[in-house]
Design a protein around this motif. Structure first.
Motif, PDB file in Angstrom:
ATOM      1  N   GLY A 143      -9.313  15.941  -3.877  1.00  0.00           N
ATOM      2  CA  GLY A 143      -9.177  15.570  -2.473  1.00  0.00           C
ATOM      3  C   GLY A 143      -9.475  14.105  -2.231  1.00  0.00           C
ATOM      4  O   GLY A 143      -8.859  13.473  -1.364  1.00  0.00           O
ATOM      5  N   ASP A 144     -10.422  13.550  -2.998  1.00  0.00           N
ATOM      6  CA  ASP A 144     -10.701  12.117  -2.888  1.00  0.00           C
ATOM      7  C   ASP A 144      -9.466  11.298  -3.255  1.00  0.00           C
ATOM      8  O   ASP A 144      -9.123  10.320  -2.580  1.00  0.00           O
ATOM      9  N   LEU A 145      -8.815  11.698  -4.347  1.00  0.00           N
ATOM     10  CA  LEU A 145      -7.626  10.960  -4.783  1.00  0.00           C
ATOM     11  C   LEU A 145      -6.517  11.054  -3.742  1.00  0.00           C
ATOM     12  O   LEU A 145      -5.860  10.052  -3.421  1.00  0.00           O
ATOM     13  N   SER A 146      -6.299  12.253  -3.214  1.00  0.00           N
ATOM     14  CA  SER A 146      -5.244  12.414  -2.201  1.00  0.00           C
ATOM     15  C   SER A 146      -5.534  11.586  -0.956  1.00  0.00           C
ATOM     16  O   SER A 146      -4.623  10.993  -0.359  1.00  0.00           O
ATOM     17  N   PHE A 147      -6.807  11.515  -0.571  1.00  0.00           N
ATOM     18  CA  PHE A 147      -7.172  10.720   0.600  1.00  0.00           C
ATOM     19  C   PHE A 147      -6.886   9.236   0.358  1.00  0.00           C
ATOM     20  O   PHE A 147      -6.332   8.552   1.231  1.00  0.00           O
ATOM     21  N   VAL A 148      -7.230   8.738  -0.815  1.00  0.00           N
ATOM     22  CA  VAL A 148      -6.972   7.325  -1.126  1.00  0.00           C
ATOM     23  C   VAL A 148      -5.476   7.046  -1.145  1.00  0.00           C
ATOM     24  O   VAL A 148      -5.012   6.013  -0.649  1.00  0.00           O
ATOM     25  N   ILE A 149      -4.692   7.968  -1.706  1.00  0.00           N
ATOM     26  CA  ILE A 149      -3.240   7.789  -1.703  1.00  0.00           C
ATOM     27  C   ILE A 149      -2.727   7.737  -0.263  1.00  0.00           C
ATOM     28  O   ILE A 149      -1.898   6.884   0.089  1.00  0.00           O
ATOM     29  N   ASP A 150      -3.213   8.656   0.584  1.00  0.00           N
ATOM     30  CA  ASP A 150      -2.823   8.641   2.000  1.00  0.00           C
ATOM     31  C   ASP A 150      -3.100   7.274   2.627  1.00  0.00           C
ATOM     32  O   ASP A 150      -2.240   6.700   3.327  1.00  0.00           O
ATOM     33  N   GLU A 151      -4.307   6.779   2.408  1.00  0.00           N
ATOM     34  CA  GLU A 151      -4.706   5.514   3.018  1.00  0.00           C
ATOM     35  C   GLU A 151      -3.835   4.363   2.532  1.00  0.00           C
ATOM     36  O   GLU A 151      -3.385   3.521   3.329  1.00  0.00           O
ATOM     37  N   MET A 152      -3.578   4.311   1.235  1.00  0.00           N
ATOM     38  CA  MET A 152      -2.822   3.183   0.695  1.00  0.00           C
ATOM     39  C   MET A 152      -1.358   3.249   1.100  1.00  0.00           C
ATOM     40  O   MET A 152      -0.731   2.208   1.355  1.00  0.00           O
ATOM     41  N   LEU A 153      -0.793   4.451   1.178  1.00  0.00           N
ATOM     42  CA  LEU A 153       0.581   4.568   1.647  1.00  0.00           C
ATOM     43  C   LEU A 153       0.698   4.167   3.117  1.00  0.00           C
ATOM     44  O   LEU A 153       1.763   3.725   3.576  1.00  0.00           O
ATOM     45  N   GLY A 154      -0.394   4.300   3.862  1.00  0.00           N
ATOM     46  CA  GLY A 154      -0.378   3.963   5.275  1.00  0.00           C
ATOM     47  C   GLY A 154      -0.669   2.507   5.579  1.00  0.00           C
ATOM     48  O   GLY A 154      -0.587   2.094   6.741  1.00  0.00           O
ATOM     49  N   TRP A 155      -1.027   1.714   4.574  1.00  0.00           N
ATOM     50  CA  TRP A 155      -1.322   0.305   4.809  1.00  0.00           C
ATOM     51  C   TRP A 155      -0.088  -0.449   5.287  1.00  0.00           C
ATOM     52  O   TRP A 155       1.014  -0.300   4.737  1.00  0.00           O
ATOM     53  N   GLY A 156      -0.273  -1.272   6.287  1.00  0.00           N
ATOM     54  CA  GLY A 156       0.770  -2.184   6.718  1.00  0.00           C
ATOM     55  C   GLY A 156       0.667  -3.513   5.983  1.00  0.00           C
ATOM     56  O   GLY A 156      -0.278  -3.749   5.216  1.00  0.00           O
ATOM     57  N   PRO A 157       1.627  -4.422   6.213  1.00  0.00           N
ATOM     58  CA  PRO A 157       1.618  -5.706   5.510  1.00  0.00           C
ATOM     59  C   PRO A 157       0.330  -6.491   5.675  1.00  0.00           C
ATOM     60  O   PRO A 157      -0.093  -7.194   4.762  1.00  0.00           O
ATOM     61  N   GLY A 158      -0.325  -6.390   6.830  1.00  0.00           N
ATOM     62  CA  GLY A 158      -1.556  -7.141   7.032  1.00  0.00           C
ATOM     63  C   GLY A 158      -2.788  -6.475   6.470  1.00  0.00           C
ATOM     64  O   GLY A 158      -3.866  -7.075   6.459  1.00  0.00           O
ATOM     65  N   GLU A 159      -2.667  -5.255   5.994  1.00  0.00           N
ATOM     66  CA  GLU A 159      -3.832  -4.514   5.493  1.00  0.00           C
ATOM     67  C   GLU A 159      -3.941  -4.538   3.974  1.00  0.00           C
ATOM     68  O   GLU A 159      -5.041  -4.510   3.430  1.00  0.00           O
ATOM     69  N   ARG A 160      -2.830  -4.564   3.285  1.00  0.00           N
ATOM     70  CA  ARG A 160      -2.875  -4.512   1.826  1.00  0.00           C
ATOM     71  C   ARG A 160      -3.023  -5.918   1.250  1.00  0.00           C
ATOM     72  O   ARG A 160      -2.472  -6.895   1.786  1.00  0.00           O
TER      73      ARG A 160
END
Length: 387
Positions: A143-160
């Motif tokens: 679940g930790d890995l899935s949460f991190v994937i969710d967060e990174m896929l949701g990053w916009g250009p100014g966040e990553r």
């Protein structure tokens, strides 16, 4: 007297330095394909630290730690600074009593070839976990890995911190030991798996309590990398059955490879001077996980039941069979690990079909030409087909 002590100290330091160099790994031949593959790729590598907080899932109480209402995941990212993307993402899981940077050199090499790599400190299995490392929390790590994937896929250009996004069709996972078990769970478990995982590499991962029913829940390309002299996670019960149990899977065996030899710290000073790397691993395991105190249902009973393909049964405790003689130098195991990881993921994630096929040929045949202690066997399907 002080002069004599100074001379003795200097002589001892020189002797240790010489021994450290003498016990270093033998590199692949100059000009070989393996030597070329170990060299950094075309991109500059950047790294940054992040904190991901999953407010929807708690951290359990552990020893003198009262628990927390969320799961806080301290993370490090490695990424190509001058590649436009979208990038393949590799999600790394550390082992028990370890930390997120245990394979930083592998992450840097992958990033130099265009990958984004993320690794987190799991809340209760890292070396500094509050209340002490607790292996049973592995059930929460997919679940930790899935949460991190969710967060990174949701990053916009100014966040990553890198240019370009993540390609959701090219997400892979890898990990060592308990992290290798986490990798297996997030790939195959009927309830914990993440269907976005498109390729999976378990390095000396625990797998002896899974049967073919468990591995039938998903069908991504899977590689088990394991040492035949592993004293902590025995090769015969955890790695050797993989080609028979798992479709679309392969086993890369490392002759005389140890468990601890897959961890980068084993090749640093003074650990390289230890003749048997797993002596250190067994010592640390016994300090933090008493095999004789294992409950009747097992440490990992919460992973599932026979209907899930999770099987019970008596197993010898880790390190019970003693330490094999003549182990492979850890530095050489680490070279093999980096080469195998890049070839495996390249064989599935490279954008060009010919490049994917070349990575596959190297993994099957080329690696053994330069590292004859390796043996590849398995059923992975044709890599050259279009993704």
């Amino acid at each position: 007297m002080l002069r004599v002590l100074g001379l003795l100290t200097g002589a001892l330091a020189l002797g240790l330095a010489v021994a450290f160099l003498v016990m270093g790994p033998e590199p692949p031949p100059d000009g070989s394909e393996s030597a070329e593959r170990l060299a950094p790729g075309p991109f500059r590598v950047g790294s940054s630290d992040h904190v991901f907080v999953d407010e929807a899932r708690p951290t359990a109480a552990n020893g003198d730690f009262a628990g927390a209402p969320n799961r806080t995941l301290e993370a490090t990212l490695w990424y190509p600074e001058d590649a436009t993307g979208p990038h393949a993402l590799l999600v790394y899981s550390h082992g028990f009593m370890s930390w997120r940077t245990e394979h930083a050199a592998l992450a840097e090499l992958a990033a130099s070839h265009g990958y984004v790599v993320v690794s987190v400190d799991f809340p209760l299995t890292n070396l500094s976990a509050p209340g002490g490392p607790n292996a049973t929390d592995v059930v929460n790590q997919p679940g930790d890995l899935s949460f991190v994937i969710d967060e990174m896929l949701g990053w916009g250009p100014g966040e990553r911190p890198f240019e370009g996004g993540i390609d959701p069709e090219r997400i892979g996972t890898l990990g060592v030991s308990l992290g290798g078990l986490t990798t297996i769970l997030v790939t195959y478990h009927p309830r914990l798996r993440d269907p976005r995982i498109r390729a999976s590499l378990s390095i000396a991962g625990l797998a002896s309590f899974f049967d073919e029913r468990f591995f039938a829940h998903a069908d991504p390309p899977f590689l088990m990398l394991a040492g035949t002299a592993d004293a902590l996670v025995p090769y015969e019960t955890n790695a050797e059955p993989i080609p028979r149990l798992v479709s679309n899977a392969a086993l890369l065996s490392v002759g005389n490879g140890t468990h601890t030899g897959f961890v980068a710290a084993s090749d640093r000073f003074p650990n390289r001077l230890i003749p048997q790397p797993d002596a250190m691993g067994c010592f640390m395991l016994r300090r933090n996980l008493d095999p004789e105190a294992e409950p009747p249902e097992g440490y990992f009973a919460s992973l599932g039941d026979p209907e899930d393909g999770v099987i019970s049964g008596s197993r010898p405790p880790p390190c019970a069979s003693g330490l094999p003689d003549a182990p492979l130098a850890p530095g050489r195991q680490l070279m093999i690990t980096r080469l195998a990881a890049l070839a495996f993921f390249g064989s599935h994630f490279a954008s060009d079909a010919e490049e994917r096929a070349a990575h596959g040929r190297y993994l099957r045949d080329g690696l053994a030409n330069d590292f004859p202690e390796t043996r590849y066997e398995g059923q992975e399907r044709d890599r050259s087909a279009a993704r």
